[in-house]
Design a protein around this motif. Structure first.
Motif, PDB file in Angstrom:
ATOM      1  N   PHE A   1       0.835  -1.209   0.000  1.00  0.00           N
ATOM      2  CA  PHE A   1       0.000   0.000   0.000  1.00  0.00           C
ATOM      3  C   PHE A   1       0.864   1.252   0.000  1.00  0.00           C
ATOM      4  N   ILE A   2       1.901   1.259   0.839  1.00  0.00           N
ATOM      5  CA  ILE A   2       2.804   2.416   0.916  1.00  0.00           C
ATOM      6  C   ILE A   2       3.555   2.608  -0.403  1.00  0.00           C
ATOM      7  N   ALA A   3       4.055   1.497  -0.983  1.00  0.00           N
ATOM      8  CA  ALA A   3       4.844   1.581  -2.221  1.00  0.00           C
ATOM      9  C   ALA A   3       3.986   2.036  -3.401  1.00  0.00           C
TER      10      ALA A   3
ATOM     11  N   ALA B   1       5.189   6.148  -1.789  1.00  0.00           N
ATOM     12  CA  ALA B   1       6.636   6.068  -1.545  1.00  0.00           C
ATOM     13  C   ALA B   1       7.414   5.520  -2.725  1.00  0.00           C
ATOM     14  N   GLY B   2       6.795   4.651  -3.535  1.00  0.00           N
ATOM     15  CA  GLY B   2       7.530   3.980  -4.601  1.00  0.00           C
ATOM     16  C   GLY B   2       8.270   2.767  -4.057  1.00  0.00           C
ATOM     17  N   ARG B   3       8.625   1.843  -4.956  1.00  0.00           N
ATOM     18  CA  ARG B   3       9.213   0.576  -4.509  1.00  0.00           C
ATOM     19  C   ARG B   3      10.633   0.730  -3.983  1.00  0.00           C
ATOM     20  N   PHE B   4      11.413   1.617  -4.597  1.00  0.00           N
ATOM     21  CA  PHE B   4      12.809   1.761  -4.196  1.00  0.00           C
ATOM     22  C   PHE B   4      12.927   2.195  -2.741  1.00  0.00           C
ATOM     23  N   TRP B   5      12.268   3.296  -2.386  1.00  0.00           N
ATOM     24  CA  TRP B   5      12.405   3.813  -1.032  1.00  0.00           C
ATOM     25  C   TRP B   5      11.732   2.911  -0.003  1.00  0.00           C
ATOM     26  N   THR B   6      10.678   2.213  -0.397  1.00  0.00           N
ATOM     27  CA  THR B   6      10.036   1.264   0.517  1.00  0.00           C
ATOM     28  C   THR B   6      11.009   0.148   0.876  1.00  0.00           C
ATOM     29  N   ILE B   7      11.738  -0.366  -0.136  1.00  0.00           N
ATOM     30  CA  ILE B   7      12.717  -1.427   0.106  1.00  0.00           C
ATOM     31  C   ILE B   7      13.838  -0.940   1.017  1.00  0.00           C
ATOM     32  N   VAL B   8      14.336   0.276   0.775  1.00  0.00           N
ATOM     33  CA  VAL B   8      15.463   0.809   1.557  1.00  0.00           C
ATOM     34  C   VAL B   8      15.080   0.972   3.029  1.00  0.00           C
ATOM     35  N   VAL B   9      13.958   1.643   3.283  1.00  0.00           N
ATOM     36  CA  VAL B   9      13.540   1.892   4.674  1.00  0.00           C
ATOM     37  C   VAL B   9      13.235   0.578   5.388  1.00  0.00           C
ATOM     38  N   ALA B  10      12.525  -0.325   4.696  1.00  0.00           N
ATOM     39  CA  ALA B  10      12.171  -1.610   5.303  1.00  0.00           C
ATOM     40  C   ALA B  10      13.421  -2.437   5.619  1.00  0.00           C
TER      41      ALA B  10
ATOM     42  N   ARG C   1       0.900  -4.349  -8.936  1.00  0.00           N
ATOM     43  CA  ARG C   1       1.748  -5.538  -8.869  1.00  0.00           C
ATOM     44  C   ARG C   1       2.413  -5.709  -7.506  1.00  0.00           C
ATOM     45  N   SER C   2       2.703  -4.620  -6.824  1.00  0.00           N
ATOM     46  CA  SER C   2       3.197  -4.764  -5.452  1.00  0.00           C
ATOM     47  C   SER C   2       2.099  -5.357  -4.577  1.00  0.00           C
ATOM     48  N   THR C   3       0.857  -4.903  -4.802  1.00  0.00           N
ATOM     49  CA  THR C   3      -0.279  -5.435  -4.051  1.00  0.00           C
ATOM     50  C   THR C   3      -0.482  -6.905  -4.373  1.00  0.00           C
TER      51      THR C   3
END
Length: 590
Positions: free
Chosen positions: A88-90, A94-103, A494-496
């Motif tokens: 949901f956030i990505a 936030a987008g996938r890149f920053w979601t991956i980094v923070v997570a 697709r992230s969902t």
């Protein structure tokens, strides 16, 4: 249109063209070393942490077998629910890149906490080698464990739903683009993950069993830090897809619009339903979804009323009218759900097997040579090796052979691939039951049933066939399931869709916890199927036969769903057409 407006319009078009060309210079196969290096280290860390967790809980924290197994399945369930939040956030902002980094940083923090708790003596109970009258972990020690597991679950929630779609973002994933490549991204993604898991199962598990948990958990912690560094270093090369609002909000808008217009009559001609390429363009870069005749009640969301016809230049209120593309997004998700749900009971059947098999292996003869023993958790290498070899054979032998008969570039469809996986998994569970019967018969022969810490004179390699069958099942079922969800979901979701795959695992783990609890509570007290300490006096084979029966019923359900499934209708659009449509829309606005 004034000269100033014309210059502004030309400037916007030039900026858009520059952005398109800039995005073309990014992505491609050169990004894979960074993404896969991140995933290799990440999976090395997670596999090293997860693989022997049952031993950590029972040997280090002195938890009972059933309590430890339930803790693991609850943790796995939570770790697979949080990806819905990450997706949901990505997809929303936030987008996938920053979601991956923070997570990844949150995940790293969780690993640091549990590593420190394993090193400092007052953060875990005294060791209990005999496994008799052990002092279990205190509430404060368990609190630290649960905090670390929660942080790891939150980190997992941001990583899992984004990594596969982010990898796919770097390539042309249209049917034409996929057919032009001689390799399958999903197959090779799972191959690399298998390589990382294999390394963890051989190196990390050995260290945990022979050098202690400080080093055993510290190495995955260091590996996770390296994965973050590798991923960030590749950022100048990545092609990023800008998020365009929450897909869940769009689905809600379709439902609300359909309810508001429930009394309206559908037009005889489907072409009269509302279409707007301009507002759909950001969420349909690969093509528009075409109208389908299923779930016609949802089509009412796309009815154009007289009031909307009178104001054609007014921006549409998407809570009152939805485009055909957005209606079909919801239809695509609804069509996928029955197939998606079929994976739940499969996960239920396998959720606790790994924990129980490790305990079985601990009682068996694990000698490879006179002085070298294989750690119980390292038996999973046979699963991983089979999966890795299976992926290569599937890609290089099976697909070309099947393609000659089916004409399908992928050899067989995702649904057919999943069906084969279901069948093989049932066979694997039946073999598990037969091996357990053999193990206990040998224990009875040597009068070892009442000695849970004794080594039964039966080779641990009796467990290899079931591990290999589970590996074959993963080649078909796990890869096929993920590919199906990615391919059949709307491209903006697709992230969902990947999160849905994780939620299958989450629900399956929770149902597995419930099943284990019920079996432990209601099976015969004198011969409990799943005893707390002495597995030799249990009836684990009965539990496996129960799981086999559940999987047979699930296979029947899946076959019915697959028979009636309709693939999403998609009109693919070339990049040239997309740019032309963009220019035409600008000219019409001017």
């Amino acid at each position: 249109m004034s000269d100033m407006e014309a210059e502004k319009s030309i400037g916007e078009m030039a900026e858009k063209e520059e952005q398109v060309h800039h995005n073309h210079r990014r992505g491609g196969i050169r990004t894979l070393p960074f993404i896969l290096a991140n995933e290799l280290c990440d999976r090395f860390a997670s596999a090293g942490f997860h693989a022997n967790m049952i031993s950590y809980l029972t040997q280090q924290l002195n938890m009972s077998l059933v309590s430890a197994s339930i803790t693991i399945t609850n943790f796995n369930g939570t770790s697979n629910f949080t990806p819905l939040i990450g997706a949901f956030i990505a997809d929303s902002f936030a987008g996938r890149f920053w979601t991956i980094v923070v997570a990844s940083f949150i995940y790293e923090l969780g690993l640091v906490v549990i590593t420190v708790s394993a090193i400092l003596p007052h953060l875990h109970p005294p060791s209990c080698p005999t496994q008799v009258n052990c002092i279990e972990a205190s509430s404060s020690q368990l609190c630290i464990l649960y905090i670390s597991l929660l942080l790891i679950s939150l980190g997992t929630g941001g990583i899992r739903p984004c990594v596969v779609p982010f990898s796919a973002d770097q390539f042309d994933m249209t049917k034409k683009g996929v057919a032009s490549r001689k390799w399958n991204l999903f197959n090779w993604y799972f191959f690399c993950m298998g390589l990382a898991s294999l390394s963890a199962l051989t190196i990390v598990v050995y260290i945990q069993d022979n050098m202690g948990w400080g080093w055993g958990l510290g190495i995955p912690t260091i590996a996770m830090l390296l994965s973050i560094i590798a991923f960030v270093l590749g950022s100048p090369l990545y092609k990023t897809v800008k998020p365009h609002g929450s897909p869940l909000v769009r689905l809600a808008q379709v439902v609300v619009a359909a309810v508001k217009k429930r009394k309206e009559a559908l037009p005889d001609d489907d072409k009269l339903l509302y279409q707007n390429w301009e507002i759909d363009a950001p969420i349909s870069l690969e093509g528009r979804l075409l109208h389908s005749h299923q779930f016609k009640c949802l089509d009412k969301a796309a009815i154009v009323t007289d009031e909307e016809v009178r104001n054609p230049n007014a921006p549409p209120n998407l809570w009152k009218v939805a485009t055909v593309h957005r209606v079909e997004e919801l239809k695509s998700i609804m069509r996928m759900l029955p197939i998606w749900a079929s994976g739940i009971l499969l996960i239920t059947a396998s959720s606790n097997q790994h924990s129980f098999v490790i305990q079985q292996a601990r009682t068996m003869d694990r000698h490879i040579s006179h002085s070298l023993q294989i750690p119980p958790a390292s038996m999973a290498i046979f699963n991983v090796l089979t999966m890795m070899i299976g992926v290569v054979l599937y890609e290089r032998l099976f697909v070309p052979l099947a393609r000659r008969f089916t004409g399908n570039p992928s050899g067989i469809t995702c649904l057919q691939r999943m069906g084969v996986g279901f069948v093989v998994n049932i066979l694997a569970t039946l073999v598990s039951a037969l091996v357990e019967m053999k193990r206990k018969s040998v224990a009875a022969k040597y009068h070892l049933l009442d000695n849970p810490s004794a080594t039964i004179p039966i080779s641990v390699f009796w467990l290899v066939p079931q591990y290999c069958l589970h590996g074959v099942a993963e080649v078909f079922m796990v890869v096929g399931h993920l590919e199906f969800l990615y391919d059949q979901s709307p491209e903006s979701m697709r992230s969902t869709a990947t999160a849905l795959y994780c939620i299958t695992t989450a629900i399956g783990n929770y149902v597995g916890t419930l099943l284990v609890s019920l079996v432990h509570k209601y099976s015969v007290k004198e011969r409990n199927w799943l005893p707390d300490r002495n597995l030799n006096r249990g009836r684990l084979e009965c539990y496996y036969f129960l799981l086999s029966g559940i999987q047979v019923l699930n296979l029947i359900y899946y076959l019915v769903c697959a028979w009636f499934y309709t693939y999403k209708p998609l009109e693919e659009i070339s990049e040239r057409n997309k740019e032309e449509d963009y220019e035409i829309s600008h000219m019409s606005i001017c």
